[in-house]
Design a protein around this motif. Sequence first.
Motif, PDB file in Angstrom:
ATOM      1  N   LEU A  91       0.858  -1.187   0.000  1.00 26.15           N
ATOM      2  CA  LEU A  91       0.000   0.000   0.000  1.00 26.15           C
ATOM      3  C   LEU A  91       0.889   1.229   0.000  1.00 26.15           C
ATOM      4  CD1 LEU A  91      -2.592  -1.088   2.727  1.00 26.15           C
ATOM      5  CD2 LEU A  91      -2.945  -1.063   0.251  1.00 26.15           C
ATOM      6  N   ALA A  92       0.643   2.132  -0.932  1.00 24.86           N
ATOM      7  CA  ALA A  92       1.468   3.330  -1.068  1.00 24.86           C
ATOM      8  C   ALA A  92       0.587   4.525  -1.363  1.00 24.86           C
ATOM      9  CB  ALA A  92       2.490   3.140  -2.193  1.00 24.86           C
ATOM     10  N   GLY A  93       1.153   5.721  -1.169  1.00 26.33           N
ATOM     11  CA  GLY A  93       0.462   6.926  -1.582  1.00 26.33           C
ATOM     12  C   GLY A  93       0.625   7.118  -3.084  1.00 26.33           C
ATOM     13  N   SER A  94      -0.069   8.091  -3.617  1.00 29.79           N
ATOM     14  CA  SER A  94      -0.001   8.321  -5.064  1.00 29.79           C
ATOM     15  C   SER A  94       1.230   9.120  -5.465  1.00 29.79           C
ATOM     16  CB  SER A  94      -1.264   9.042  -5.542  1.00 29.79           C
ATOM     17  OG  SER A  94      -1.447  10.252  -4.825  1.00 29.79           O
ATOM     18  N   PHE A  95       2.055   9.510  -4.474  1.00 24.34           N
ATOM     19  CA  PHE A  95       3.299  10.226  -4.768  1.00 24.34           C
ATOM     20  C   PHE A  95       4.476   9.394  -4.263  1.00 24.34           C
ATOM     21  CE2 PHE A  95      -0.054  13.399  -4.061  1.00 24.34           C
ATOM     22  CZ  PHE A  95      -0.072  14.002  -5.305  1.00 24.34           C
ATOM     23  N   GLY A  96       4.455   8.104  -4.576  1.00 28.86           N
ATOM     24  CA  GLY A  96       5.471   7.189  -4.067  1.00 28.86           C
ATOM     25  C   GLY A  96       6.844   7.361  -4.664  1.00 28.86           C
ATOM     26  N   GLY A  97       6.926   7.969  -5.830  1.00 31.57           N
ATOM     27  CA  GLY A  97       8.219   8.266  -6.432  1.00 31.57           C
ATOM     28  C   GLY A  97       8.974   7.043  -6.912  1.00 31.57           C
ATOM     29  N   PRO A  98      10.319   7.136  -6.941  1.00 33.51           N
ATOM     30  CA  PRO A  98      11.151   6.069  -7.500  1.00 33.51           C
ATOM     31  C   PRO A  98      10.960   4.719  -6.807  1.00 33.51           C
ATOM     32  CG  PRO A  98      12.432   8.077  -7.236  1.00 33.51           C
ATOM     33  CD  PRO A  98      11.120   8.313  -6.555  1.00 33.51           C
ATOM     34  N   ALA A  99      10.725   4.714  -5.496  1.00 38.24           N
ATOM     35  CA  ALA A  99      10.575   3.442  -4.787  1.00 38.24           C
ATOM     36  C   ALA A  99       9.372   2.669  -5.307  1.00 38.24           C
ATOM     37  CB  ALA A  99      10.444   3.690  -3.287  1.00 38.24           C
ATOM     38  N   VAL A 100       8.251   3.342  -5.481  1.00 37.30           N
ATOM     39  CA  VAL A 100       7.048   2.670  -5.993  1.00 37.30           C
ATOM     40  C   VAL A 100       7.254   2.243  -7.442  1.00 37.30           C
ATOM     41  CG1 VAL A 100       4.622   3.035  -6.616  1.00 37.30           C
ATOM     42  CG2 VAL A 100       5.457   3.777  -4.380  1.00 37.30           C
ATOM     43  N   ALA A 101       7.898   3.090  -8.236  1.00 35.93           N
ATOM     44  CA  ALA A 101       8.185   2.732  -9.627  1.00 35.93           C
ATOM     45  C   ALA A 101       9.049   1.474  -9.696  1.00 35.93           C
ATOM     46  CB  ALA A 101       8.872   3.897 -10.339  1.00 35.93           C
ATOM     47  N   MET A 102      10.031   1.380  -8.799  1.00 37.12           N
ATOM     48  CA  MET A 102      10.896   0.195  -8.770  1.00 37.12           C
ATOM     49  C   MET A 102      10.102  -1.047  -8.386  1.00 37.12           C
ATOM     50  SD  MET A 102      13.800  -1.297  -9.115  1.00 37.12           S
ATOM     51  CE  MET A 102      15.046  -0.002  -9.190  1.00 37.12           C
ATOM     52  N   LEU A 103       9.205  -0.938  -7.398  1.00 34.67           N
ATOM     53  CA  LEU A 103       8.399  -2.095  -6.999  1.00 34.67           C
ATOM     54  C   LEU A 103       7.522  -2.568  -8.152  1.00 34.67           C
ATOM     55  CD1 LEU A 103       7.429  -0.963  -3.392  1.00 34.67           C
ATOM     56  CD2 LEU A 103       8.950  -2.845  -3.999  1.00 34.67           C
ATOM     57  N   HIS A 104       6.966  -1.630  -8.901  1.00 36.94           N
ATOM     58  CA  HIS A 104       6.184  -2.004 -10.084  1.00 36.94           C
ATOM     59  C   HIS A 104       7.053  -2.791 -11.069  1.00 36.94           C
ATOM     60  CE1 HIS A 104       2.302  -0.191  -9.355  1.00 36.94           C
ATOM     61  NE2 HIS A 104       2.827   1.004  -9.111  1.00 36.94           N
ATOM     62  N   ARG A 105       8.289  -2.314 -11.297  1.00 36.01           N
ATOM     63  CA  ARG A 105       9.178  -2.984 -12.246  1.00 36.01           C
ATOM     64  C   ARG A 105       9.568  -4.377 -11.765  1.00 36.01           C
ATOM     65  NH1 ARG A 105      11.464   2.247 -12.721  1.00 36.01           N
ATOM     66  NH2 ARG A 105      13.251   1.701 -11.411  1.00 36.01           N
ATOM     67  N   LEU A 106       9.624  -4.542 -10.454  1.00 33.98           N
ATOM     68  CA  LEU A 106       9.969  -5.837  -9.874  1.00 33.98           C
ATOM     69  C   LEU A 106       8.779  -6.793  -9.831  1.00 33.98           C
ATOM     70  CD1 LEU A 106      12.213  -4.625  -6.920  1.00 33.98           C
ATOM     71  CD2 LEU A 106      12.984  -5.874  -8.964  1.00 33.98           C
TER      72      LEU A 106
END
Length: 273
Positions: A89-104
């Motif tokens: 669960l993340a906010g909508s401004f998760g930045g690079p960390a959230v982008a990396m989790l999506h890629r993983l």
Amino acid sequence: MVSLRALAVLALAAGLAAPAGAEPPRRVVSMNLCTDQLAMALAAPGQLVSISYLALDPRSSAMVEEAKAYPTNRGRAEEIYLLKPDLVLAGSFGGPAVAMLHRLGVPVVEVAPPTSLAEARDAIAQVGAALGRSETAEAMIADFDREVAKLARPAGPDAPTAATWGANGYSIAGDTLAGDILRLAGFALVTDRLGMKASGYVPLEVLVMAQPDLIVTGSPYPGASRAEEVLDHPALEKLEGHVLRVPDALWTCALPRSLEALAMLSAEAEALR
């Protein structure tokens, strides 16, 4: 091969219905202060395995005592990945960390920060659905709606005025959670009367000339700060209106606990009438 559980989470993130028969996620990690608190309130026992360290900060978290029961994270993609979550669960401004989790390939549900109590209902429903706890979320929303109906005092033409007053003279506008709560409590916003379309800085002289019936400030931070000196300026003591401190944690995030702020402000509005 993508699991049925992962498909369910991805469907929820996209606003679609979850596949029939999808199991609720078993290992949930929250990396955002607001999703931390919603998850703590909604998750099944043992389902939530980590929350952000910010949940332990009493200046911004309304659920510090509850947060002490959970391991914390600092929102880094590497540490989140190593926790082996089947839902983040993340906010909508998760930045690079959230982008990396999506890629993983880690399923992530991003929850936009509500700017009103009405939007808070949507966030509760979204997190509840993501956790497979929709019934719990629906019950929470029903209680939430009953409390709002009991406490709300829509502002009329003779409504008392209120202004929030923060560091460097920052004052919120109506398109914020705090602004929405103030209006629901029965106040007219000074920022509206000043023609401000968004939150911003109000000079002390302008605040004094506006003569608000109520000045709302937050909890002071420890230590000394020139930015916060304006909160104790002697000119505030000359105003006819009085100062009320509303703990920042009550409306940093849109939560059921935000209704405590609404109750405080509704009582103030009623007294001013």
